[in-house]
Write a protein that holds these residues in place. Structure first.
Motif, PDB file in Angstrom:
ATOM      1  N   UNK A   1       0.850  -1.192   0.000  1.00 25.28           N
ATOM      2  CA  UNK A   1       0.000   0.000   0.000  1.00 25.28           C
ATOM      3  C   UNK A   1       0.885   1.240   0.000  1.00 25.28           C
ATOM      4  N   UNK A   2       1.032   1.819  -1.181  1.00 21.60           N
ATOM      5  CA  UNK A   2       1.782   3.063  -1.339  1.00 21.60           C
ATOM      6  C   UNK A   2       0.784   4.172  -1.597  1.00 21.60           C
ATOM      7  N   UNK A   3       0.928   5.277  -0.864  1.00 25.98           N
ATOM      8  CA  UNK A   3      -0.009   6.377  -1.015  1.00 25.98           C
ATOM      9  C   UNK A   3       0.720   7.664  -1.346  1.00 25.98           C
ATOM     10  N   UNK A   4       0.198   8.368  -2.353  1.00 25.16           N
ATOM     11  CA  UNK A   4       0.623   9.736  -2.596  1.00 25.16           C
ATOM     12  C   UNK A   4      -0.100  10.608  -1.576  1.00 25.16           C
ATOM     13  N   UNK A   5       0.604  11.626  -1.075  1.00 26.63           N
ATOM     14  CA  UNK A   5      -0.015  12.558  -0.130  1.00 26.63           C
ATOM     15  C   UNK A   5       0.354  13.972  -0.530  1.00 26.63           C
ATOM     16  N   UNK A   6      -0.643  14.744  -0.934  1.00 22.64           N
ATOM     17  CA  UNK A   6      -0.458  16.127  -1.349  1.00 22.64           C
ATOM     18  C   UNK A   6       0.674  16.274  -2.360  1.00 22.64           C
ATOM     19  N   UNK A   7       0.661  15.374  -3.343  1.00 26.96           N
ATOM     20  CA  UNK A   7       1.635  15.424  -4.427  1.00 26.96           C
ATOM     21  C   UNK A   7       2.966  14.757  -4.116  1.00 26.96           C
ATOM     22  N   UNK A   8       3.159  14.292  -2.894  1.00 26.09           N
ATOM     23  CA  UNK A   8       4.410  13.619  -2.516  1.00 26.09           C
ATOM     24  C   UNK A   8       4.205  12.110  -2.584  1.00 26.09           C
ATOM     25  N   UNK A   9       5.138  11.465  -3.312  1.00 22.94           N
ATOM     26  CA  UNK A   9       5.014  10.018  -3.530  1.00 22.94           C
ATOM     27  C   UNK A   9       6.231   9.283  -2.995  1.00 22.94           C
ATOM     28  N   UNK A  10       6.014   8.093  -2.426  1.00 21.02           N
ATOM     29  CA  UNK A  10       7.155   7.288  -1.980  1.00 21.02           C
ATOM     30  C   UNK A  10       7.993   6.822  -3.168  1.00 21.02           C
ATOM     31  N   UNK A  11       9.290   6.677  -2.941  1.00 20.72           N
ATOM     32  CA  UNK A  11      10.152   6.035  -3.935  1.00 20.72           C
ATOM     33  C   UNK A  11      10.763   4.803  -3.286  1.00 20.72           C
ATOM     34  N   UNK A  12      10.716   3.702  -4.031  1.00 18.89           N
ATOM     35  CA  UNK A  12      11.179   2.403  -3.524  1.00 18.89           C
ATOM     36  C   UNK A  12      12.356   1.958  -4.375  1.00 18.89           C
ATOM     37  N   UNK A  13      13.495   1.697  -3.723  1.00 20.35           N
ATOM     38  CA  UNK A  13      14.711   1.319  -4.433  1.00 20.35           C
ATOM     39  C   UNK A  13      14.680  -0.101  -4.981  1.00 20.35           C
ATOM     40  N   UNK A  14      15.597  -0.344  -5.891  1.00 20.06           N
ATOM     41  CA  UNK A  14      15.743  -1.644  -6.556  1.00 20.06           C
ATOM     42  C   UNK A  14      15.966  -2.754  -5.528  1.00 20.06           C
ATOM     43  N   UNK A  15      15.316  -3.880  -5.778  1.00 26.26           N
ATOM     44  CA  UNK A  15      15.437  -5.079  -4.944  1.00 26.26           C
ATOM     45  C   UNK A  15      14.993  -4.865  -3.511  1.00 26.26           C
ATOM     46  N   UNK A  16      14.132  -3.876  -3.282  1.00 23.55           N
ATOM     47  CA  UNK A  16      13.537  -3.686  -1.966  1.00 23.55           C
ATOM     48  C   UNK A  16      12.166  -4.328  -1.945  1.00 23.55           C
ATOM     49  N   UNK A  17      11.800  -4.851  -0.785  1.00 19.04           N
ATOM     50  CA  UNK A  17      10.505  -5.513  -0.611  1.00 19.04           C
ATOM     51  C   UNK A  17       9.716  -4.768   0.446  1.00 19.04           C
ATOM     52  N   UNK A  18       8.493  -4.403   0.087  1.00 19.13           N
ATOM     53  CA  UNK A  18       7.544  -3.822   1.031  1.00 19.13           C
ATOM     54  C   UNK A  18       6.368  -4.791   1.098  1.00 19.13           C
TER      55      UNK A  18
END
Length: 176
Positions: free
Chosen positions: A2-19
């Motif tokens: 569950x990735x959420x944008x908030x007021x135009x700000x978005x998470x960035x997830x690096x290569x080979x990372x697991x959420x």
């Protein structure tokens, strides 16, 4: 996940990372490469920014947050144990172990190769020096980090880096 944008700000997830699909990542969050984020973890980059370095793991049920216009930084190859709370602004340098159920308050700093023992509370504005172990409520430095503790961190970090890849390749929902 569950990735959420908030007021135009978005998470960035690096290569080979697991959420994990049951984790929540909101807003201004930078997750480095080869990271692991466990089920139930909440990483809130809504008021402030959260930066997590390469190879760091955020284990199950952790909560990471930062006050308005501030940054919570966790540098590379650190281990944030199950159910820990990290509240920024704060700085957790590289190769740090934060024990299960620990609480890190606003304005804290954990220097490189330090350890905050399980269940400890690091009060606002306090620090743990390089190569030291702190424990208790409030947390106090109790001794120098030894080879065993250093090895524990290195093994734990490596296990979670490997687990990230294993989960990317092998975690499958079988029933909802």
């Amino acid at each position: 996940m569950a990735l959420y944008e908030f007021e135009g700000k978005r998470p960035s997830i690096g290569k080979d990372s697991f959420v994990h699909p049951q984790a929540v990542v909101i807003g201004e969050v930078e997750l480095g490469e080869r990271c692991y984020v466990g089920a139930g973890a909440v990483i809130r980059g809504d008021y402030g920014k959260i930066v997590i370095g390469n190879g760091t793991n955020i284990q199950e049920n952790c909560v990471l947050h930062s006050e308005p216009e501030t940054i919570a930084i966790i540098e590379e190859n650190s281990l944030i144990g199950h159910s820990a709370i990290v509240h920024g602004p704060c700085l957790i340098k590289q190769n740090v172990t934060v024990g299960m159920g620990s609480i890190i308050c606003t304005g804290c700093e954990l220097e490189s190769n330090s350890l905050l023992a399980a269940g400890s509370v690091l009060p606002p504005g306090h620090s743990v020096p390089k190569d030291k172990i702190a424990m208790g409520n409030p947390a106090r430095v109790i001794r120098n980090l030894d080879e065993h503790n250093t090895l524990y961190n290195q093994i734990g970090v490596k296990l979670y880096q490997d687990l990230a890849i294993r989960c990317i390749n092998g975690l499958k929902l079988i029933k909802e």
